[in-house]
Write an enzyme that holds these catalytic residues in place. Structure first.
Site, short mmCIF file in Angstrom:
data_model
loop_
_atom_site.label_atom_id
_atom_site.label_comp_id
_atom_site.label_asym_id
_atom_site.label_seq_id
_atom_site.Cartn_x
_atom_site.Cartn_y
_atom_site.Cartn_z
N ASN A 39 8.85 -19.37 48.52
CA ASN A 39 8.17 -18.46 47.59
C ASN A 39 8.22 -19.08 46.19
O ASN A 39 9.27 -19.08 45.56
CB ASN A 39 8.88 -17.10 47.63
CG ASN A 39 8.33 -16.13 46.60
OD1 ASN A 39 7.29 -16.38 45.99
ND2 ASN A 39 9.03 -15.02 46.39
N TRP A 40 7.10 -19.62 45.77
CA TRP A 40 7.08 -20.30 44.47
C TRP A 40 7.14 -19.30 43.30
O TRP A 40 7.34 -19.70 42.16
CB TRP A 40 5.79 -21.12 44.33
CG TRP A 40 5.75 -22.35 45.21
CD1 TRP A 40 6.61 -22.69 46.22
CD2 TRP A 40 4.79 -23.41 45.14
NE1 TRP A 40 6.23 -23.87 46.79
CE2 TRP A 40 5.12 -24.34 46.15
CE3 TRP A 40 3.67 -23.66 44.34
CZ2 TRP A 40 4.38 -25.52 46.36
CZ3 TRP A 40 2.92 -24.83 44.55
CH2 TRP A 40 3.28 -25.74 45.55
N LYS A 41 6.90 -18.03 43.57
CA LYS A 41 6.79 -17.01 42.52
C LYS A 41 5.73 -17.46 41.50
O LYS A 41 4.75 -18.09 41.89
CB LYS A 41 8.15 -16.74 41.89
CG LYS A 41 9.21 -16.46 42.98
CD LYS A 41 10.46 -15.85 42.50
CE LYS A 41 11.38 -15.60 43.70
NZ LYS A 41 12.58 -14.85 43.39
N HIS A 130 7.81 -7.57 48.13
CA HIS A 130 8.89 -8.34 47.51
C HIS A 130 9.57 -7.48 46.45
O HIS A 130 8.92 -6.68 45.77
CB HIS A 130 8.34 -9.63 46.89
CG HIS A 130 9.44 -10.55 46.46
ND1 HIS A 130 10.09 -10.39 45.26
CD2 HIS A 130 10.03 -11.60 47.08
CE1 HIS A 130 11.03 -11.33 45.15
NE2 HIS A 130 11.01 -12.07 46.25
N GLU A 132 10.53 -8.06 43.58
CA GLU A 132 10.00 -8.18 42.22
C GLU A 132 8.74 -7.34 42.04
O GLU A 132 8.42 -6.90 40.94
CB GLU A 132 9.78 -9.67 41.88
CG GLU A 132 11.12 -10.36 41.61
CD GLU A 132 11.17 -11.84 41.93
OE1 GLU A 132 10.12 -12.49 42.02
OE2 GLU A 132 12.30 -12.35 42.10
N GLU A 203 16.22 -9.17 52.14
CA GLU A 203 16.51 -9.82 50.85
C GLU A 203 17.29 -8.85 49.96
O GLU A 203 16.67 -8.02 49.27
CB GLU A 203 15.21 -10.19 50.14
CG GLU A 203 14.40 -11.26 50.83
CD GLU A 203 13.60 -12.06 49.82
OE1 GLU A 203 13.82 -13.26 49.74
OE2 GLU A 203 12.80 -11.46 49.08
N GLY A 209 17.87 -14.93 43.22
CA GLY A 209 17.95 -15.69 41.97
C GLY A 209 19.30 -15.63 41.29
O GLY A 209 19.44 -16.05 40.14
N SER A 249 18.91 -16.49 47.20
CA SER A 249 19.78 -17.61 46.84
C SER A 249 20.08 -18.55 48.02
O SER A 249 21.20 -19.07 48.15
CB SER A 249 21.09 -17.11 46.22
OG SER A 249 20.82 -16.49 44.98
N GLY A 270 13.35 -18.97 47.41
CA GLY A 270 12.67 -18.93 46.12
C GLY A 270 12.92 -20.21 45.35
O GLY A 270 12.27 -21.25 45.58
N GLY A 271 13.88 -20.17 44.44
CA GLY A 271 14.16 -21.29 43.53
C GLY A 271 14.22 -22.65 44.22
O GLY A 271 13.58 -23.61 43.76
P1 PGA Z 1 15.74 -17.07 45.45
O1 PGA Z 1 14.50 -16.09 45.71
O2 PGA Z 1 15.85 -17.99 46.64
O3 PGA Z 1 15.41 -17.79 44.20
O4 PGA Z 1 16.96 -16.20 45.33
C1 PGA Z 1 14.25 -15.56 46.98
C2 PGA Z 1 13.06 -14.64 46.93
O5 PGA Z 1 12.83 -13.99 45.90
O6 PGA Z 1 12.29 -14.55 47.89
#
Ligand code: PGA
Length: 296
Positions: A39-41, A130, A132, A203, A209, A249, A270-271
């Protein structure tokens, strides 16, 4: 871990007994081909220019990926077409998708993304729900509508669920997960969608994050719970064929432990998905986990 409600506990025990006995409604989710989703966000891999960065990133992944795991790149909507083109050019066996879609297929919704257009361009997956997006005000009812629309448009979907830290502290984790899942899944056909086209991602919001992750036993317990709730909606046979992912994470350093959990069929990253070397390392670990699960 927070307390289970009585009915959930009964379901979990029933499943464990069936698994031990090796018959009945055995849930064989851990034997699935792992799904690794990045997930590049609202980001992109770093590089001298966006185009060059995407080229280098895809080329690096193409050099790494050789079967045994499904790879999905969930990119900002505006990058869908260039990433699709690059994936095709590099011969990377990856599906590309977006991070959200609108609940209508078209209409006067300025700034929104149509699942039908994503599918028409060659996008195959989308995230739905998600945390967010939930934090930005997305309700369970809207998530249910989005999930139904995405699947109807021909996309596959990763439905994200997870508890916030305060909910975890107050012992509400199971109630939150169950409600998020039941509301979202209640918008779908009674016998469920094709299991390969819907993955459920656990999640925990506090893990996203933050560099913090639950203990592996907690990841297993939550992912098993997610599968049990899904089984309650569409039956054990369906739930046994559907993939449950863990996200929050995930990095190469913890991916092996997470991917060895029995009910974890993949990871949502994500990251670490923005760094091609680190993401490739996670893919490698997923492939090894698949090989181990297949007894190889
Ligand atoms: P993260 O994000 O790996 O940076 O914690 C995961 C996600 O939001 O899907």
């Amino acid at each position: 871990m927070p307390e289970l409600e009585l009915q959930d506990l009964v379901d979990l025990v029933a499943r464990r007994v069936a698994e031990r006995l090796g018959h009945g409604e055995q849930v064989d989710g851990w034997a699935h081909r792992p799904l690794v989703a990045g997930n590049w966000k609202m980001n992109a891999p770093a590089g001298p220019s966006l185009t060059v960065a995407i080229q280098a990133h895809v080329a690096r992944l193409a050099a790494e990926l050789a079967g045994e795991a499904d790879l999905v790149l969930l990119v900002p909507q505006v990058l869908l077409a260039p990433v699709l083109a690059e994936v095709a050019r590099a011969g990377l066996a990856a599906a590309v998708g977006c991070q959200d879609v609108h609940e209508e297929l078209s209409g006067a919704h300025t700034g929104e993304t149509s699942a039908a257009q994503v599918a028409a361009l060659g996008g195959r997956w989308t995230l739905v729900g998600h945390s967010e997006r939930r934090a930005a005000g997305e309700t369970d009812a809207r998530i249910r509508a989005k999930l139904r629309t995405a699947l109807r448009a021909g996309l596959s979907a990763i439905l994200c669920v997870g508890e916030r830290e305060d909910e975890r502290r107050s012992g509400a984790t199971w109630r939150v997960l169950k409600a998020q899942l039941q509301i979202a899944l209640s918008g779908l056909a009674l016998d469920g969608p094709e299991p390969a086209r819907l993955a459920l991602a656990y999640e925990p919001v506090w893990a996203i994050g933050s560099g913090r992750t639950p203990e592996p036993e907690e990841v297993q317990e939550a992912c098993s719970f997610v599968r049990t709730v899904a089984a309650g909606e569409f039956g054990h046979a369906w739930a046994s064929r559907m993939r449950v992912l863990y996200g929050g994470s995930v990095v190469p350093e913890n991916a092996r432990e997470i991917l060895s959990c029995r009910d974890v069929d993949g990871v949502l990253v994500g990251g670490a998905s923005l760094d091609a070397d680190r993401f490739a390392a996670i893919l490698r670990i997923a492939r090894q986990a698949a090989r181990r699960a297949a007894g190889g």
